[in-house]
Design a protein around this motif. Structure first.
Motif, PDB file in Angstrom:
ATOM      1  N   ASN A   1      -7.279  13.954   3.025  1.00  5.17           N
ATOM      2  CA  ASN A   1      -8.385  13.467   2.204  1.00  5.17           C
ATOM      3  C   ASN A   1      -9.398  14.549   1.869  1.00  5.17           C
ATOM      4  OD1 ASN A   1      -8.448  10.229   1.764  1.00  5.17           O
ATOM      5  ND2 ASN A   1      -7.219  10.804   3.530  1.00  5.17           N
TER       6      ASN A   1
ATOM      7  N   MET B   1      -6.600   4.574  -5.965  1.00  7.93           N
ATOM      8  CA  MET B   1      -7.878   4.081  -6.463  1.00  7.93           C
ATOM      9  C   MET B   1      -8.312   4.876  -7.702  1.00  7.93           C
ATOM     10  SD  MET B   1      -9.850   3.571  -2.828  1.00  7.93           S
ATOM     11  CE  MET B   1      -9.176   2.475  -1.564  1.00  7.93           C
TER      12      MET B   1
ATOM     13  N   ASN C   1      -1.176   7.528   3.524  1.00  7.04           N
ATOM     14  CA  ASN C   1      -1.347   8.981   3.499  1.00  7.04           C
ATOM     15  C   ASN C   1      -0.085   9.697   3.944  1.00  7.04           C
ATOM     16  OD1 ASN C   1      -4.453   9.700   3.050  1.00  7.04           O
ATOM     17  ND2 ASN C   1      -4.333   7.808   4.230  1.00  7.04           N
TER      18      ASN C   1
ATOM     19  N   GLU D   1       0.811  -1.208   0.000  1.00  9.86           N
ATOM     20  CA  GLU D   1       0.000   0.000   0.000  1.00  9.86           C
ATOM     21  C   GLU D   1       0.851   1.268   0.000  1.00  9.86           C
ATOM     22  OE1 GLU D   1      -2.584  -0.040   3.400  1.00  9.86           O
ATOM     23  OE2 GLU D   1      -0.953  -0.244   4.845  1.00  9.86           O
TER      24      GLU D   1
ATOM     25  N   GLY E   1      -5.081   1.356   5.138  1.00 10.06           N
ATOM     26  CA  GLY E   1      -5.041   2.466   4.205  1.00 10.06           C
ATOM     27  C   GLY E   1      -4.745   3.803   4.844  1.00 10.06           C
ATOM     28  N   SER E   2      -4.373   3.794   6.120  1.00  8.52           N
ATOM     29  CA  SER E   2      -4.052   5.054   6.796  1.00  8.52           C
ATOM     30  C   SER E   2      -2.607   5.470   6.532  1.00  8.52           C
ATOM     31  CB  SER E   2      -4.282   4.907   8.298  1.00  8.52           C
ATOM     32  OG  SER E   2      -3.565   3.779   8.796  1.00  8.52           O
TER      33      SER E   2
ATOM     34  N   THR F   1     -12.261  -1.824   1.951  1.00  9.06           N
ATOM     35  CA  THR F   1     -12.149  -0.973   0.754  1.00  9.06           C
ATOM     36  C   THR F   1     -10.709  -0.899   0.270  1.00  9.06           C
ATOM     37  OG1 THR F   1     -13.958   0.386   1.637  1.00  9.06           O
ATOM     38  CG2 THR F   1     -12.705   1.298  -0.199  1.00  9.06           C
ATOM     39  N   ASN F   2      -9.776  -0.671   1.183  1.00 10.25           N
ATOM     40  CA  ASN F   2      -8.374  -0.529   0.801  1.00 10.25           C
ATOM     41  C   ASN F   2      -7.777  -1.847   0.307  1.00 10.25           C
ATOM     42  OD1 ASN F   2      -5.744   0.939   0.757  1.00 10.25           O
ATOM     43  ND2 ASN F   2      -5.230  -0.563   2.322  1.00 10.25           N
TER      44      ASN F   2
ATOM     45  N   MET G   1     -12.931   0.443   6.397  1.00 10.21           N
ATOM     46  CA  MET G   1     -11.770   1.041   5.731  1.00 10.21           C
ATOM     47  C   MET G   1     -10.880  -0.027   5.122  1.00 10.21           C
ATOM     48  SD  MET G   1     -10.187   4.144   8.001  1.00 10.21           S
ATOM     49  CE  MET G   1      -8.704   4.068   7.020  1.00 10.21           C
TER      50      MET G   1
ATOM     51  N   PHE H   1     -13.596   5.740   0.088  1.00 13.15           N
ATOM     52  CA  PHE H   1     -12.554   5.527   1.082  1.00 13.15           C
ATOM     53  C   PHE H   1     -12.283   6.804   1.866  1.00 13.15           C
ATOM     54  CE2 PHE H   1      -8.204   5.721   2.585  1.00 13.15           C
ATOM     55  CZ  PHE H   1      -8.082   4.529   3.265  1.00 13.15           C
TER      56      PHE H   1
ATOM     57  N   PRO I   1      -4.479   5.985  -0.449  1.00 16.10           N
ATOM     58  CA  PRO I   1      -5.373   5.049  -1.122  1.00 16.10           C
ATOM     59  C   PRO I   1      -6.351   5.709  -2.089  1.00 16.10           C
ATOM     60  CG  PRO I   1      -5.136   4.428   1.162  1.00 16.10           C
ATOM     61  CD  PRO I   1      -4.429   5.745   1.006  1.00 16.10           C
TER      62      PRO I   1
ATOM     63  N   GLY J   1     -12.298   5.978  -4.483  1.00 15.68           N
ATOM     64  CA  GLY J   1     -11.469   6.874  -3.701  1.00 15.68           C
ATOM     65  C   GLY J   1     -12.303   7.799  -2.830  1.00 15.68           C
TER      66      GLY J   1
END
Length: 476
Positions: free
Chosen positions: A374, A133, A280, A109, A276-277, A422-423, A419, A146, A129, A143
């Motif tokens: 985000n 996406m 970032n 990721e 998926g954190s 989805t990721n 989350m 998410f 993510p 995206g």
């Protein structure tokens, strides 16, 4: 409400998430050529390279410390104690498993986040993510979905978990009213997040190593003072992991399912691999060497540090202290405080309060940075939107200090699962790209040359990446 959330968690974590996490971790371990095992001996060199500043972003070390700040929170203390209470000592073994296979997922990721990053209006790299996406899969709607999940999770829900642990720890140690703890934590957070991404990153590159070392040093001290119990504790962890430890003398025997589920839940909440954190933070770095996989490898260090080192430090304190009370009798952070008090005396409760306060402050601060990131993807990053988000963060910190513990953890588990689903779906769909990145990096390392990502070698990917992200790098 708690019963409904418990039912949802039983469905999500009792089947879906366990298989999805295990499957994704094993899949990326194979597709990346067992990269976490091949590079675990070279983490020192990766850290040395990570401090090299490059234009356009944070250093890799700053990005690592920023992601660690979010990872290292109350889950490393209260979460570990709750895992042991719910699943027995064997839950720690399964937390270790989540870390080892999660390192491959984190590599995937974070490498994708680096590949598909882009520059914002200030020339700072941004990504995560939502970006891969949109760019990698061509699914902006995914995206957006998410980003909404992340805003709810990191802007709101997860902050209540951190504030809840701090408030209960300070109440237990110093009889502080919960609202006072919440107000102080909210004020410090507001001051920190007002400095922006670069200000937070500069703070965390010093703050995170110091607070982690404090907790690990305390655990090592306790372990040395009780060294004769260590072999028995280690044996108990492995026996309980597979349900081999039978109930005796009134002690509770735990099944394999209980240990596995509790270990995976709390392990994932702690190291965040697959959620998926972390991407970032990974995307904000101007990676050195200039290759997406380089940041993926650096971020694997974060998973290892969080779970194998810091969570294990908490586990040693809890297990060396003896049997825990049932989790319904006390909250998670108080289990850790009681354990340390039993081992070192009354000052242990205050020390845990200090540590959990530092951990929670760093987590909440970076949670906001993730949420703000985000907002940029959703194109709603106006001053008004940022101020509204900050009001939400403060409100949830104050609410979290007063809410009941079971409700907070149940909410966190549900949003964490959404989350992650989805990721993980996105990175599994992009697994051919992960394989390509890993092979390209390993090929250049094998040739003995500093890896440089040459996008022109891969026309399909070159058409997807943002202008200026990788095209301007020197080519071989």
């Amino acid at each position: 409400m708690p019963d409904f959330l418990f039912f949802i968690n039983e469905i999500l974590w009792g089947s879906i998430m366990i298989y999805l996490l295990l499957g994704a971790g094993i899949w990326f371990t194979l597709r990346s050529g067992f990269i976490q095992f091949r590079y675990i001996r070279k983490f020192g060199r990766s850290l040395k390279n990570s401090v090299t500043p490059q234009p356009g972003g944070l250093t890799s070390f700053q990005a690592l410390c920023t992601s660690l700040a979010a990872r290292v929170g109350s889950g490393n203390l209260a979460g570990v104690a709750l895992a042991i209470s719910a699943g027995g000592p064997g839950a720690i073994f399964w937390m270790w498993v989540t870390a080892m296979i999660g390192m491959a997922t984190a590599f995937a990721e974070c490498s994708l986040a680096q590949l598909y990053k882009e520059k914002d209006n200030n020339g700072q790299f941004r990504g995560g993510p939502a970006w891969y996406m949109a760019r990698g899969l061509g699914m902006r709607w995914m995206g957006v979905l998410f980003s909404v999940f992340l805003l709810i999770a990191y802007g709101l829900i997860f902050n209540t978990v951190q504030a809840n642990s701090v408030a209960h720890a300070l109440r237990y140690a110093f009889a502080w009213p919960e609202w006072v703890s919440g107000a102080v934590l909210a004020l410090l957070t507001l001051i920190a997040i007002s400095t922006g991404l670069k200000g937070v990153a500069r703070l965390m590159q010093w703050f995170v190593p110091i607070m982690a070392l404090l907790w690990v040093a305390a655990s090592l001290l306790v372990t040395v003072l009780n060294i004769e119990q260590l072999p028995g504790v280690i044996a108990t962890i492995f026996k309980s992991a597979f349900g081999w430890r039978e109930a005796a003398s009134g002690a509770l025997g735990y099944t394999l399912s209980q240990a596995l589920t509790a270990g995976f839940q709390r392990g994932m909440f702690s190291n965040e691999a697959g959620m998926g954190s972390t991407p970032n933070a990974a995307a904000t770095a101007a990676s050195w060497p200039p290759h997406p996989a380089a940041q993926g490898i650096v971020q694997m260090i974060g998973v290892f540090t969080d779970t194998i080192i810091i969570c294990s430090a908490s586990a040693m304190i809890v297990l060396l202290a003896g049997p825990l009370p049932h989790p319904s009798e006390t909250v998670g952070i108080q289990l850790v405080q009681q354990a340390l008090v039993n081992l070192v005396g009354v000052w242990g409760a205050g020390f845990v309060s200090l540590i959990v306060g530092l951990f929670a402050f760093s987590s909440i601060t970076v949670n906001y940075i993730y949420a703000e990131n985000n907002l940029i993807f959703l194109k709603v990053d106006s001053r008004h939107s940022r101020n509204l988000l900050r009001v939400g963060v403060v409100a949830m910190i104050m609410s979290g200090a007063l809410l009941s513990m079971p409700l907070v953890w149940e909410l966190a588990d549900v949003i964490m699962a959404l989350m992650a689903i989805t990721n993980l779906t996105a990175i599994l769909l992009l697994s051919p790209v992960v394989t390509l990145i890993a092979r390209d990096y390993l090929r250049q390392r094998k040739l003995g040359i500093p890896p440089v990502f040459d996008a022109s070698r891969y026309p399909d990917i070159e058409a997807q990446i943002a202008p200026g992200a990788w095209n301007d790098l020197p080519r071989q």
